[in-house]
Design a protein around this motif. Structure first.
Motif, PDB file in Angstrom:
ATOM      1  N   VAL A 123      37.587  -4.365  35.203  1.00 33.89           N
ATOM      2  CA  VAL A 123      36.518  -5.117  34.534  1.00 33.89           C
ATOM      3  C   VAL A 123      36.848  -5.260  33.051  1.00 33.89           C
ATOM      4  CG1 VAL A 123      34.109  -5.014  33.784  1.00 33.89           C
ATOM      5  CG2 VAL A 123      34.704  -4.516  36.158  1.00 33.89           C
ATOM      6  N   ILE A 124      37.206  -4.156  32.430  1.00 32.73           N
ATOM      7  CA  ILE A 124      37.498  -4.170  30.992  1.00 32.73           C
ATOM      8  C   ILE A 124      38.709  -5.035  30.688  1.00 32.73           C
ATOM      9  CG2 ILE A 124      38.265  -2.713  29.073  1.00 32.73           C
ATOM     10  CD1 ILE A 124      36.526  -0.471  30.306  1.00 32.73           C
ATOM     11  N   SER A 125      39.760  -4.881  31.481  1.00 31.96           N
ATOM     12  CA  SER A 125      40.981  -5.653  31.261  1.00 31.96           C
ATOM     13  C   SER A 125      40.719  -7.148  31.366  1.00 31.96           C
ATOM     14  CB  SER A 125      42.050  -5.225  32.267  1.00 31.96           C
ATOM     15  OG  SER A 125      43.230  -5.947  32.063  1.00 31.96           O
ATOM     16  N   ARG A 126      39.921  -7.536  32.348  1.00 33.94           N
ATOM     17  CA  ARG A 126      39.616  -8.955  32.559  1.00 33.94           C
ATOM     18  C   ARG A 126      38.794  -9.527  31.407  1.00 33.94           C
ATOM     19  NH1 ARG A 126      35.520 -10.415  36.904  1.00 33.94           N
ATOM     20  NH2 ARG A 126      35.340  -8.236  36.541  1.00 33.94           N
ATOM     21  N   ILE A 127      37.778  -8.813  30.951  1.00 28.28           N
ATOM     22  CA  ILE A 127      36.885  -9.326  29.903  1.00 28.28           C
ATOM     23  C   ILE A 127      37.521  -9.199  28.521  1.00 28.28           C
ATOM     24  CG2 ILE A 127      34.606  -9.092  28.812  1.00 28.28           C
ATOM     25  CD1 ILE A 127      34.495 -10.050  31.728  1.00 28.28           C
ATOM     26  N   ALA A 128      38.107  -8.055  28.229  1.00 23.13           N
ATOM     27  CA  ALA A 128      38.633  -7.804  26.885  1.00 23.13           C
ATOM     28  C   ALA A 128      40.061  -8.299  26.699  1.00 23.13           C
ATOM     29  CB  ALA A 128      38.557  -6.314  26.567  1.00 23.13           C
ATOM     30  N   GLY A 129      40.765  -8.539  27.817  1.00 26.22           N
ATOM     31  CA  GLY A 129      42.149  -8.986  27.707  1.00 26.22           C
ATOM     32  C   GLY A 129      43.066  -7.885  27.192  1.00 26.22           C
ATOM     33  N   VAL A 130      42.746  -6.650  27.551  1.00 29.40           N
ATOM     34  CA  VAL A 130      43.522  -5.491  27.108  1.00 29.40           C
ATOM     35  C   VAL A 130      44.333  -4.971  28.288  1.00 29.40           C
ATOM     36  CG1 VAL A 130      43.321  -3.145  26.194  1.00 29.40           C
ATOM     37  CG2 VAL A 130      41.766  -4.905  25.410  1.00 29.40           C
ATOM     38  N   LYS A 131      45.542  -4.507  28.016  1.00 30.22           N
ATOM     39  CA  LYS A 131      46.387  -3.941  29.077  1.00 30.22           C
ATOM     40  C   LYS A 131      45.742  -2.667  29.618  1.00 30.22           C
ATOM     41  CE  LYS A 131      50.455  -5.428  26.552  1.00 30.22           C
ATOM     42  NZ  LYS A 131      51.577  -4.923  25.761  1.00 30.22           N
ATOM     43  N   PRO A 132      45.910  -2.400  30.913  1.00 30.56           N
ATOM     44  CA  PRO A 132      45.316  -1.195  31.517  1.00 30.56           C
ATOM     45  C   PRO A 132      45.716   0.103  30.805  1.00 30.56           C
ATOM     46  CG  PRO A 132      46.082  -2.652  33.231  1.00 30.56           C
ATOM     47  CD  PRO A 132      46.543  -3.246  31.924  1.00 30.56           C
ATOM     48  N   GLU A 133      46.924   0.169  30.276  1.00 32.25           N
ATOM     49  CA  GLU A 133      47.347   1.403  29.600  1.00 32.25           C
ATOM     50  C   GLU A 133      46.644   1.613  28.252  1.00 32.25           C
ATOM     51  OE1 GLU A 133      50.655  -1.704  28.999  1.00 32.25           O
ATOM     52  OE2 GLU A 133      49.618  -0.892  30.702  1.00 32.25           O
TER      53      GLU A 133
END
Length: 180
Positions: free
Chosen positions: A162-172
């Motif tokens: 969810v966070i990666s999709r909305i914020a555009g941040v890599k999972p790591e």
């Protein structure tokens, strides 16, 4: 004629200054008097509030709720953002150059977008079945605190997606933790 004009300028000018000064002084004295009267009334109200006229039955007592970490944090975060936004608006108002105004406006826009993204991520995490969640967006990373006693690997992956999709941040660059 000369006597009248000199008289009117000197005497009327001095008289006007005297009247204005007297008016200001009377306002200050009046304000101080009202303040002391109000404070006396507040003290009287406090002392009366402490008197109990009827005993309360134990079954009528409602236990006070312990402050919730998630609610308290949101309130504090909103307060800080509001103060920061006020300072930036003041900077825009007092900016000497268009560039300074533009920079302050960009910071306000960034804060607004950040707030919207955090709220969206928190709501989507709650939609996954969690009671509550807090999301902290930083420049290149995001942290999330989920209201639960513990998280399984699958739950961490769900929240991170969810966070990666909305914020555009890599999972790591995403940190997910649990808080009961």
């Amino acid at each position: 004629m000369k006597v009248i004009s000199v008289f009117s300028l000197n005497k009327i000018g001095k008289m006007a200054v005297f009247i204005v000064a007297a008016g200001i002084l009377s306002l200050l004295v009046s304000g101080a008097w009202n303040f002391t009267q109000d404070m006396r009334q507040v003290r009287a109200d406090r002392s009366n509030a402490m008197q109990v006229t009827k005993p309360v039955a134990p079954d009528q007592v409602v236990p006070a709720m312990a402050p919730d970490f998630f609610t308290e944090y949101r309130l504090e975060r909103d307060k800080i953002r509001s103060e920061r936004s006020d300072l930036l608006r003041e900077a825009i108002k007092n900016a000497k150059t268009d560039e300074a105004k533009q920079q302050a406006q960009e910071v306000i826009l960034k804060m607004t977008l950040e707030k919207q993204r955090e709220a969206e991520m928190e709501n989507l995490i709650k939609a996954k079945g969690f009671t509550d969640a807090l999301v902290f967006v930083r420049d290149n990373s995001v942290s999330a605190v989920v209201k639960t006693t513990s998280l399984t690997r699958e739950e961490v992956v769900q929240v991170a997606e969810v966070i990666s999709r909305i914020a555009g941040v890599k999972p790591e660059d995403i940190t997910v933790s649990a808080k009961p």
